[in-house]
Design a protein around this motif. Structure first.
Motif, PDB file in Angstrom:
ATOM      1  N   LYS A 214      29.893 -27.222-101.732  1.00 36.15           N
ATOM      2  CA  LYS A 214      30.028 -26.064-102.418  1.00 36.15           C
ATOM      3  C   LYS A 214      30.954 -25.315-101.415  1.00 36.15           C
ATOM      4  N   SER A 215      31.935 -24.327-101.979  1.00 42.69           N
ATOM      5  CA  SER A 215      32.187 -23.237-101.375  1.00 42.69           C
ATOM      6  C   SER A 215      31.105 -22.174-101.084  1.00 42.69           C
ATOM      7  N   SER A 216      31.089 -21.714 -99.904  1.00 41.64           N
ATOM      8  CA  SER A 216      29.862 -21.005 -99.785  1.00 41.64           C
ATOM      9  C   SER A 216      29.872 -20.096 -98.241  1.00 41.64           C
ATOM     10  N   PRO A 217      29.492 -19.012 -97.944  1.00 44.26           N
ATOM     11  CA  PRO A 217      29.447 -18.260 -96.663  1.00 44.26           C
ATOM     12  C   PRO A 217      27.998 -18.835 -95.857  1.00 44.26           C
ATOM     13  N   HIS A 218      27.198 -19.499 -96.828  1.00 48.13           N
ATOM     14  CA  HIS A 218      25.644 -19.584 -96.363  1.00 48.13           C
ATOM     15  C   HIS A 218      25.585 -20.675 -95.642  1.00 48.13           C
ATOM     16  N   TYR A 219      24.975 -20.926 -94.343  1.00 48.04           N
ATOM     17  CA  TYR A 219      25.088 -21.882 -93.610  1.00 48.04           C
ATOM     18  C   TYR A 219      24.189 -23.086 -94.109  1.00 48.04           C
ATOM     19  N   ALA A 220      23.130 -22.584 -95.102  1.00 50.96           N
ATOM     20  CA  ALA A 220      21.977 -23.633 -95.604  1.00 50.96           C
ATOM     21  C   ALA A 220      22.955 -24.559 -96.382  1.00 50.96           C
ATOM     22  N   ASP A 221      24.057 -23.909 -97.012  1.00 49.22           N
ATOM     23  CA  ASP A 221      24.846 -25.011 -98.162  1.00 49.22           C
ATOM     24  C   ASP A 221      25.667 -25.865 -97.208  1.00 49.22           C
ATOM     25  N   LEU A 282      21.678 -27.956 -78.400  1.00 50.94           N
ATOM     26  CA  LEU A 282      20.613 -27.859 -77.535  1.00 50.94           C
ATOM     27  C   LEU A 282      20.063 -26.430 -77.569  1.00 50.94           C
ATOM     28  N   THR A 283      20.860 -25.504 -77.941  1.00 48.53           N
ATOM     29  CA  THR A 283      20.629 -24.157 -77.605  1.00 48.53           C
ATOM     30  C   THR A 283      20.975 -23.288 -79.047  1.00 48.53           C
ATOM     31  N   LEU A 284      21.503 -23.740 -79.824  1.00 49.57           N
ATOM     32  CA  LEU A 284      21.510 -22.848 -81.143  1.00 49.57           C
ATOM     33  C   LEU A 284      20.870 -23.571 -82.102  1.00 49.57           C
ATOM     34  N   THR A 285      20.453 -22.873 -83.236  1.00 53.38           N
ATOM     35  CA  THR A 285      19.691 -23.562 -84.535  1.00 53.38           C
ATOM     36  C   THR A 285      19.979 -22.972 -85.701  1.00 53.38           C
ATOM     37  N   ALA A 286      20.022 -23.896 -86.677  1.00 55.55           N
ATOM     38  CA  ALA A 286      20.277 -23.505 -88.112  1.00 55.55           C
ATOM     39  C   ALA A 286      19.667 -22.210 -88.545  1.00 55.55           C
ATOM     40  N   GLU A 287      18.670 -21.884 -88.173  1.00 53.41           N
ATOM     41  CA  GLU A 287      17.892 -20.655 -88.670  1.00 53.41           C
ATOM     42  C   GLU A 287      18.420 -19.453 -88.486  1.00 53.41           C
ATOM     43  N   GLU A 288      19.148 -19.285 -87.237  1.00 52.79           N
ATOM     44  CA  GLU A 288      19.761 -18.131 -86.658  1.00 52.79           C
ATOM     45  C   GLU A 288      21.129 -17.839 -87.028  1.00 52.79           C
ATOM     46  N   VAL A 289      21.960 -18.902 -87.748  1.00 53.13           N
ATOM     47  CA  VAL A 289      23.465 -18.700 -88.152  1.00 53.13           C
ATOM     48  C   VAL A 289      23.652 -17.663 -89.206  1.00 53.13           C
ATOM     49  N   PRO A 290      24.180 -16.562 -88.972  1.00 53.93           N
ATOM     50  CA  PRO A 290      24.592 -15.533 -89.995  1.00 53.93           C
ATOM     51  C   PRO A 290      25.451 -16.140 -91.142  1.00 53.93           C
ATOM     52  N   ASP A 291      25.388 -15.386 -92.365  1.00 56.41           N
ATOM     53  CA  ASP A 291      26.239 -15.783 -93.027  1.00 56.41           C
ATOM     54  C   ASP A 291      27.638 -15.551 -93.012  1.00 56.41           C
ATOM     55  N   PHE A 296      29.996 -20.967 -85.764  1.00 55.07           N
ATOM     56  CA  PHE A 296      28.854 -21.990 -85.513  1.00 55.07           C
ATOM     57  C   PHE A 296      29.174 -23.197 -86.358  1.00 55.07           C
ATOM     58  N   LYS A 297      30.333 -23.452 -87.090  1.00 56.61           N
ATOM     59  CA  LYS A 297      30.399 -24.678 -87.518  1.00 56.61           C
ATOM     60  C   LYS A 297      31.091 -25.711 -87.104  1.00 56.61           C
ATOM     61  N   CYS A 298      30.334 -26.772 -86.900  1.00 59.13           N
ATOM     62  CA  CYS A 298      30.909 -28.211 -86.415  1.00 59.13           C
ATOM     63  C   CYS A 298      30.288 -29.247 -87.266  1.00 59.13           C
ATOM     64  N   CYS A 299      30.992 -30.541 -86.917  1.00 59.63           N
ATOM     65  CA  CYS A 299      30.529 -31.872 -87.630  1.00 59.63           C
ATOM     66  C   CYS A 299      30.383 -32.634 -86.548  1.00 59.63           C
ATOM     67  N   PRO A 300      29.155 -33.353 -86.573  1.00 61.10           N
ATOM     68  CA  PRO A 300      27.859 -32.928 -87.406  1.00 61.10           C
ATOM     69  C   PRO A 300      27.460 -31.627 -87.073  1.00 61.10           C
ATOM     70  N   PRO A 301      26.505 -31.010 -87.999  1.00 61.49           N
ATOM     71  CA  PRO A 301      26.268 -29.575 -87.675  1.00 61.49           C
ATOM     72  C   PRO A 301      25.009 -29.343 -86.598  1.00 61.49           C
ATOM     73  N   ILE A 302      24.977 -27.907 -86.328  1.00 57.99           N
ATOM     74  CA  ILE A 302      23.761 -27.546 -85.680  1.00 57.99           C
ATOM     75  C   ILE A 302      22.684 -27.775 -86.643  1.00 57.99           C
ATOM     76  N   ARG A 303      21.491 -28.235 -86.202  1.00 58.67           N
ATOM     77  CA  ARG A 303      20.493 -28.239 -87.042  1.00 58.67           C
ATOM     78  C   ARG A 303      19.011 -27.371 -86.676  1.00 58.67           C
ATOM     79  N   GLU A 304      17.984 -27.779 -87.515  1.00 64.23           N
ATOM     80  CA  GLU A 304      16.893 -26.745 -87.123  1.00 64.23           C
ATOM     81  C   GLU A 304      16.200 -26.921 -85.915  1.00 64.23           C
ATOM     82  N   ALA A 305      15.314 -25.834 -85.777  1.00 64.55           N
ATOM     83  CA  ALA A 305      14.988 -25.716 -84.350  1.00 64.55           C
ATOM     84  C   ALA A 305      13.951 -27.032 -84.072  1.00 64.55           C
TER      85      ALA A 305
END
Length: 460
Positions: A214-221, A282-291, A296-305
Motif C-alpha cells: 500500500k502507498s503509505s508514509p507509515h513505516y509499519a506498512d 544493528l543500530t536502527l530499529t523499526a520502532e523509531e522510524v518516523p512517518d 530509513f528505507k532499505c530492502c530487506p528492511p530495518i526490523r524490530e529491536a
C-alpha cells in the motif's frame, strides 16, 4: 573462512626491506589482541609489529598517535558506487572520499545501479577505466549474474572480479533482472565449476507478491510489505541449491534473524555458506522510524529491536561473519515521503565504524570484535589476503580511531554526493582521526588527500 587466491593491485610493487614508517600507539588491534605496539612499515607493507618502546630505525619516520586505537583499515565488500551512468546518485570520487574519511581502505563495488552493469568483461573495463583516476581507496569489483549471461561468468572471473551478485527478487532497476530457481541453478553450476563465489540478495518474490502492498508514509506498512518469511524462504532455497550443487554462496545484508538457525545448521552439514549484516540493521530499529522518513528505507528492511538483539547474538556466536555497509545512495528527490515509492537504500559509507562502535560498546563488545567483523572477515570473504589485519606481510592499511570521543552527525560534513542519512543528528562514539593506505595517510581529521587508490583484481 577458507583461504583463496591473492588479489593483485594495479601498479603494486614488491615491498622493500627498509623500514620507512613506524606507527606507534598504546592500543594496536592485532590478530592476537589489542596491545601497545610500534608497527614497522617497509614501503607499502607491514614489516613487523614490534614492542612499544622499540627504537625507531634510522631514516624511518615516527607517527606516534598516543592512546588512539590503530585498527586494520576497514574492508567494505558491499558498496553501490553507481558510476558510470548514475553518478548523480554517487560516484567513485565521492564514494571513495567518504570511505577514506570513515576508516575504509578497501571497497568492492556492486555490479548494478551503474550503467552499464558489470555483467560482461567489456562493461567491467568501462567501470575500471571510470574508477581508476578517482579512487581514494583500493577498489575491486563484483560481477553480476543475470538470466542471460551464464556464458559471461567465466570470462568475468578470469578478468578478476571477486565473485557474482544475483537477485532472487526484483532489483529495482530494469537492466539487472532477478534469477528464478532454475536460472539460479544454472549460474551456480557454472560458478561452482571454476570455484567462484555467488553473493545473493535473498528475498523470495512469491512471499513479497503475497504481502500487503500500500502507498503509505507509515513505516509499519512498509515493514509488512517485506516480511521475514521472504528472506527465510529465499535463504532456505539458496542453501538447498548450494548443498545440491556443491556451490559456495554468501547471503547479503541479512535482516531476518529467523534465518540464523538455518544458516548455522547448513554450516554444520558442510554447506559453504557465509553471511553478512549491515550497520543499519544493528543500530536502527523499526520502532523509531518516523512517518515519511524514507532515509530509513532499505530492502530487506530495518526490523524490530528484538530482531536486532538476535542479530548481535548471531555476530557473537559466529553465525554472522561480517558487517558491511550496503551503501546504496540516491538523489534526495527519490526519497519521497511514501515508503512504497521511495528509493530503497541507506547511505552510511562514512559512518559505519562509529555507528557500529557506538552500539558494540554499549553491548560489551570490543574493538577487536569490530576489527574482525569489519576488516578481517570481509577481506577473507573476497580472498584479499593482503588486507584485513595488522601483521607482518599485509598491506600497511590502518584506521586510527579515538573511541572515547563523540560527535553529532551533520549531513553537511559527509563526503557522499547526496548528504541524506538516517544517522542525521545522532551522537556517535568513535572519531576517525586518520586513515592510511599502503603506508600513506589518505585522510586526516576527516579530510581526504588526493586519490592514491589502486584497482584490485582477484588472481589465481
Amino acid at each position: 573462512m577458507e583461504d583463496r587466491s591473492r588479489a593483485a593491485a594495479e601498479g603494486a610493487g614488491a615491498p622493500t626491506a627498509e623500514v620507512t614508517l613506524v606507527l606507534r600507539s598504546t592500543r594496536v588491534v592485532t590478530p592476537e589482541g589489542t596491545r601497545a605496539a610500534s608497527v614497522a612499515v617497509a614501503g607499502e607493507r607491514i614489516a613487523a609489529v614490534l614492542p612499544y618502546e622499540t627504537e625507531v630505525p634510522a631514516g624511518a619516520r615516527l607517527e606516534d598517535v598516543g592512546d588512539h586505537v590503530v585498527l586494520p583499515g576497514l574492508v567494505d565488500t558491499h558498496v553501490h558506487v553507481n558510476d558510470p551512468g548514475r553518478t548523480e546518485w554517487e560516484g567513485f570520487w565521492t564514494a571513495t572520499r567518504a570511505a577514506a574519511a570513515g576508516g575504509i581502505t578497501t571497497l568492492i563495488d556492486m555490479p548494478l545501479n551503474s550503467l552499464p552493469p558489470t555483467t560482461t568483461v567489456a562493461n567491467l573495463r568501462v567501470k575500471q577505466d571510470t574508477a581508476r583516476p578517482k579512487a581514494h581507496v583500493d577498489t575491486g569489483f563484483w560481477g553480476g549474474a543475470l538470466p542471460d549471461n551464464v556464458g559471461d561468468l567465466r570470462p568475468l572471473h578470469d578478468a578478476g572480479v571477486f565473485g557474482f551478485k544475483c537477485f532472487l527478487s526484483p532489483s529495482g532497476v530494469d537492466e539487472f533482472p532477478q534469477l528464478d530457481q532454475e536460472q539460479l541453478a544454472a549460474s551456480l553450476t557454472e560458478i561452482a565449476g571454476f570455484g567462484g563465489l555467488m553473493i545473493v540478495h535473498a528475498e523470495d518474490p512469491h512471499h513479497l507478491d503475497s504481502a500487503p502492498q500500500k502507498s503509505s508514509p507509515h513505516y509499519a506498512d512498509f515493514l509488512a510489505s517485506r516480511p521475514r518469511d521472504a528472506e527465510n524462504t529465499a535463504i532456505a532455497h539458496l542453501i538447498d541449491q548450494a548443498r545440491r550443487l556443491g556451490a559456495r554462496v554468501h547471503v547479503l545484508h541479512l535482516s531476518s534473524s529467523d534465518a540464523l538457525p538455518l544458516i548455522a545448521a547448513a554450516r554444520r552439514e558442510g554447506v559453504r555458506v557465509t553471511v553478512e549484516t549491515c550497520p543499519h540493521f544493528l543500530t536502527l530499529t523499526a520502532e523509531e522510524v518516523p512517518d515519511g522518513a524514507t532515509e530509513f528505507k532499505c530492502c530487506p528492511p530495518i526490523r524490530e529491536a528484538a530482531n536486532q538483539d538476535a542479530l548481535w547474538d548471531g555476530l557473537a556466536d559466529g553465525t554472522i561473519d561480517a558487517i558491511v555497509s550496503d551503501h546504496s545512495p540516491s538523489t534526495a528527490d527519490l526519497k519521497t515521503p511514501d515508503f512504497s515509492t521511495a528509493w530503497g537504500g541507506i547511505s552510511s559509507l562514512q559512518l559505519g565504524l562509529p555507528a557500529i562502535w557506538t552500539e558494540a560498546r554499549r553491548r560489551g563488545r570490543t574493538l577487536d570484535d569490530v576489527a574482525r567483523w569489519m576488516s578481517t572477515a570481509p577481506a577473507a570473504l573476497a580472498g584479499l589476503d593482503a588486507k584485513g589485519a595488522i601483521e607482518a606481510g599485509r598491506d600497511a592499511d590502518f584506521a586510527v580511531l579515538a573511541p572515547e570521543e563523540t560527535f553529532t552527525v551533520d549531513p553537511a560534513a559527509l563526503h557522499h554526493r547526496n548528504q541524506v542519512t538516517a544517522y542525521a543528528g545522532r551522537t556517535l562514539h568513535g572519531v576517525v582521526k586518520s586513515t592510511w593506505l599502503r603506508g600513506v595517510r589518505i585522510a586526516d581529521q576527516g579530510a581526504p588527500a588526493e586519490p592514491t587508490g589502486r584497482l584490485l583484481t582477484r588472481t589465481k
